[in-house]
Enzyme design. Structure first.
Site, mmCIF file in Angstrom:
data_model
loop_
_atom_site.group_PDB
_atom_site.id
_atom_site.type_symbol
_atom_site.label_atom_id
_atom_site.label_comp_id
_atom_site.label_asym_id
_atom_site.label_seq_id
_atom_site.Cartn_x
_atom_site.Cartn_y
_atom_site.Cartn_z
ATOM 1 N N CYS A 166 0.848 -1.195 0.000
ATOM 2 C CA CYS A 166 0.000 0.000 0.000
ATOM 3 C C CYS A 166 0.885 1.248 0.000
ATOM 4 O O CYS A 166 1.852 1.318 0.754
ATOM 5 C CB CYS A 166 -0.902 -0.010 1.233
ATOM 6 S SG CYS A 166 -2.003 1.428 1.280
ATOM 7 N N CYS B 256 0.605 4.913 6.931
ATOM 8 C CA CYS B 256 -0.014 4.734 8.248
ATOM 9 C C CYS B 256 0.976 3.989 9.169
ATOM 10 O O CYS B 256 1.348 2.835 8.879
ATOM 11 C CB CYS B 256 -1.315 3.948 8.111
ATOM 12 S SG CYS B 256 -2.388 4.605 6.802
ATOM 13 N N CYS C 50 0.595 0.311 10.290
ATOM 14 C CA CYS C 50 0.093 -0.713 9.365
ATOM 15 C C CYS C 50 1.174 -1.597 8.744
ATOM 16 O O CYS C 50 2.102 -1.112 8.073
ATOM 17 C CB CYS C 50 -0.724 -0.062 8.249
ATOM 18 S SG CYS C 50 -1.537 -1.313 7.224
ATOM 19 N N CYS D 255 -16.450 -8.873 5.992
ATOM 20 C CA CYS D 255 -15.793 -7.589 5.705
ATOM 21 C C CYS D 255 -14.552 -7.808 4.858
ATOM 22 O O CYS D 255 -13.657 -8.559 5.250
ATOM 23 C CB CYS D 255 -15.362 -6.913 7.007
ATOM 24 S SG CYS D 255 -16.668 -6.803 8.227
ATOM 25 N N CYS E 196 -19.470 -5.893 3.946
ATOM 26 C CA CYS E 196 -18.759 -4.681 4.363
ATOM 27 C C CYS E 196 -17.472 -4.634 3.565
ATOM 28 O O CYS E 196 -16.896 -5.682 3.258
ATOM 29 C CB CYS E 196 -18.462 -4.733 5.863
ATOM 30 S SG CYS E 196 -17.464 -3.332 6.436
ATOM 31 N N CYS F 124 -19.231 2.325 9.043
ATOM 32 C CA CYS F 124 -18.453 1.671 10.094
ATOM 33 C C CYS F 124 -17.216 2.539 10.281
ATOM 34 O O CYS F 124 -16.407 2.667 9.364
ATOM 35 C CB CYS F 124 -18.078 0.261 9.650
ATOM 36 S SG CYS F 124 -16.949 -0.562 10.794
ATOM 37 N N ARG G 86 -17.518 -2.246 18.348
ATOM 38 C CA ARG G 86 -16.805 -3.512 18.131
ATOM 39 C C ARG G 86 -15.486 -3.560 18.894
ATOM 40 O O ARG G 86 -14.654 -2.666 18.759
ATOM 41 C CB ARG G 86 -16.540 -3.742 16.635
ATOM 42 C CG ARG G 86 -15.835 -5.088 16.395
ATOM 43 C CD ARG G 86 -15.709 -5.474 14.920
ATOM 44 N NE ARG G 86 -16.993 -5.403 14.254
ATOM 45 C CZ ARG G 86 -17.273 -4.581 13.251
ATOM 46 N NH1 ARG G 86 -16.352 -3.787 12.771
ATOM 47 N NH2 ARG G 86 -18.462 -4.561 12.723
HETATM 48 N N1 SAM Z 1 -6.503 0.608 3.167
HETATM 49 C C1 SAM Z 1 -7.787 0.932 3.655
HETATM 50 C C2 SAM Z 1 -7.759 2.108 4.605
HETATM 51 O O1 SAM Z 1 -6.801 2.281 5.352
HETATM 52 O O2 SAM Z 1 -8.731 2.841 4.617
HETATM 53 C C3 SAM Z 1 -8.514 -0.220 4.300
HETATM 54 C C4 SAM Z 1 -7.769 -1.249 5.137
HETATM 55 S S1 SAM Z 1 -7.013 -0.655 6.650
HETATM 56 C C5 SAM Z 1 -5.989 -2.016 7.088
HETATM 57 C C6 SAM Z 1 -8.365 -0.600 7.795
HETATM 58 C C7 SAM Z 1 -8.092 -0.172 9.207
HETATM 59 O O3 SAM Z 1 -7.416 -1.201 9.918
HETATM 60 C C8 SAM Z 1 -7.234 1.044 9.463
HETATM 61 O O4 SAM Z 1 -7.912 2.243 9.302
HETATM 62 C C9 SAM Z 1 -6.841 0.863 10.920
HETATM 63 O O5 SAM Z 1 -7.767 1.508 11.775
HETATM 64 C C10 SAM Z 1 -6.901 -0.656 11.110
HETATM 65 N N2 SAM Z 1 -5.567 -1.205 11.367
HETATM 66 C C11 SAM Z 1 -4.586 -1.389 10.452
HETATM 67 N N3 SAM Z 1 -3.478 -1.883 11.014
HETATM 68 C C12 SAM Z 1 -3.744 -2.018 12.341
HETATM 69 C C13 SAM Z 1 -2.983 -2.470 13.453
HETATM 70 N N4 SAM Z 1 -1.709 -2.855 13.325
HETATM 71 N N5 SAM Z 1 -3.571 -2.490 14.668
HETATM 72 C C14 SAM Z 1 -4.856 -2.084 14.800
HETATM 73 N N6 SAM Z 1 -5.623 -1.641 13.780
HETATM 74 C C15 SAM Z 1 -5.069 -1.595 12.561
HETATM 75 FE FE1 SF4 Z 2 -2.696 1.305 3.429
HETATM 76 FE FE2 SF4 Z 2 -2.600 0.158 5.797
HETATM 77 FE FE3 SF4 Z 2 -2.956 2.779 5.645
HETATM 78 FE FE4 SF4 Z 2 -4.934 1.087 4.859
HETATM 79 S S1 SF4 Z 2 -4.121 1.341 6.914
HETATM 80 S S2 SF4 Z 2 -4.180 2.938 3.783
HETATM 81 S S3 SF4 Z 2 -3.708 -0.612 4.042
HETATM 82 S S4 SF4 Z 2 -1.121 1.662 4.976
#
Ligand code: SAM
Ligand code: SF4
Ligand code: DTB
Length: 349
Positions: free
Chosen positions: A65, A69, A72, A109, A140, A200, A272
């Site tokens: 990606c 973040c 992530c 989801c 979802c 959500c 949740r």
């Molecule tokens: N890429 C898309 C986005 O970020 O909108 C969708 C998938 S992203 C993995 C969805 C959510 O997963 C993120 O907004 C975050 O809140 C949660 N998330 C991701 N990595 C995480 C982690 N290591 N621990 C807890 N929540 C996490």
């Molecule tokens: Fe990409 Fe992870 Fe951020 Fe979603 S949370 S936009 S998968 S880096």
């Protein structure tokens, strides 16, 4: 100075989107037992306290990606050893969804590691949504930022929920993500809401934020034009290779406190108990349910990280006398007419 109205226990339970930040802070400042008592009381106004909604996650496009973040494992910027995967085939998703349904899920989801979907990808996602709904499951998706046109396409295809999190407070957000703004997130949430899908939206705790950030996150969620239907409260899953890998674990009672305040601020939303259950004791999860959490992710995996064993969840539900929530309503878009409510086959065994 403007007078700040602080809700009394008697006034709690009404659905309001005009919460003052001072009221949110006042709820956080309550003694723990008072807070949990009020939260449980409000929970019982709108929900069966012994039912928990079951969702199952599947990563339909994994890794690489472009976003940054800091939490992530799927960001291309961090070396987390994750194997990237192209968009799955619709049939693979249908098989996973059928398995999730057999294990008791009522919602499936689908997550994709995208900044935003490309229009050609959306056609495949739409086929997945249809396959999930054909099984009698709620659908979802969480695919990143959406334009209004994309949101409308997904809504027309029958997508029930769109997940897009605010993640943290507007102030702390800048320390976590630089490649998209808080306003970008609010704009996607507006597009989803305007398209008529259920929202959500929640956040992550334990990223090094302070109590004020948790209050500000919940304040943002509870003062959106409408409360999100579903509010995932994630505890950070600290993944090696990400900038947050060495974050100090969060105080578990502070986690429960945040769930309780979310319950009080958004009385009719499903809250949740989301990522991070794998690191939580049964007792902590029980306290979170007492505080008003009434949804979980069930299944061996979240998107890329682990989740409690399904057998462990079944046993936890049995010990707590919790049963899976059945679907509230049949799917209106389903091509074959009425669908019986999904029955949980293992979780309420
Ligand atoms: N890429 C898309 C986005 O970020 O909108 C969708 C998938 S992203 C993995 C969805 C959510 O997963 C993120 O907004 C975050 O809140 C949660 N998330 C991701 N990595 C995480 C982690 N290591 N621990 C807890 N929540 C996490
Ligand atoms: Fe990409 Fe992870 Fe951020 Fe979603 S949370 S936009 S998968 S880096
Ligand atoms: C949400 O709030 N939590 C889920 C879902 N929405 C998409 C994702 C949790 C991901 C945890 C890290 C992983 O497994 O990759």
């Amino acid at each position: 100075m403007t007078h700040v109205h602080v809700a009394t226990p008697e006034q709690l339970g009404a659905v309001r989107t005009d919460w003052a930040l001072a009221e949110v802070r006042a709820l956080f400042a309550l003694p723990f037992n008072d807070l949990l008592f009020h939260a449980q009381r409000v929970h019982r106004l709108h929900f069966d306290p012994n039912r928990v909604q079951i969702s199952t996650l599947l990563s339909v496009k994994t890794g690489a990606c472009p976003e940054d973040c800091a939490y992530c494992p799927q960001s291309v910027r961090y070396d987390t050893g994750l194997e990237r995967e192209q968009l799955l085939a619709v049939e693979e998703v249908a098989v996973a969804a059928a398995k999730a349904k057999a294990a008791g899920a009522t919602r499936f989801c689908m997550g994709a590691a995208w900044r935003s979907p490309k229009d050609r990808d959306l056609a495949v996602i739409i086929a997945m949504v249809k396959a999930v709904r054909a099984l009698g499951l709620e659908s979802c998706a969480t695919l990143g930022m959406l334009t209004s046109e994309q949101a409308a396409r997904l809504a027309d295809a029958g997508l029930d929920y769109y997940n897009h999190n605010l993640d943290t407070s507007p102030e702390y957000y800048k320390k976590i993500i630089t490649t998209r703004t808080y306003q970008d997130r609010l704009d996607t949430l507006s597009a989803v809401r305007d398209a008529g899908m259920k929202v959500c939206c929640g956040g992550i705790l334990g990223m090094g934020e302070v109590a004020e950030d948790r209050a500000a996150l919940l304040h943002m969620l509870a003062t959106l034009p409408a409360h999100p239907d579903s509010v995932p409260i994630n505890q950070l899953v600290a993944v090696a290779g990400t900038p947050l890998a060495d974050s100090a674990p969060m105080d578990p009672l502070e986690f429960v406190r945040t769930i309780a305040v979310a319950r009080l601020l958004m009385p009719k939303s499903h809250v949740r108990l989301s990522a991070g259950r794998g690191e939580m004791s049964d007792e902590l999860q029980a306290l979170a349910f007492l505080a008003g959490a009434n949804s979980i992710f069930h299944g061996e995996k979240l998107l890329t990280t682990g989740n409690p064993d399904t057998a462990h969840d079944t046993e936890l539900f049995r010990r707590l006398g919790i049963e899976p929530e059945e679907r509230a309503e049949p799917v209106p878009h389903h091509p074959h007419g009425t669908i019986a409510p999904a029955r949980a086959s293992t979780l309420n065994a």
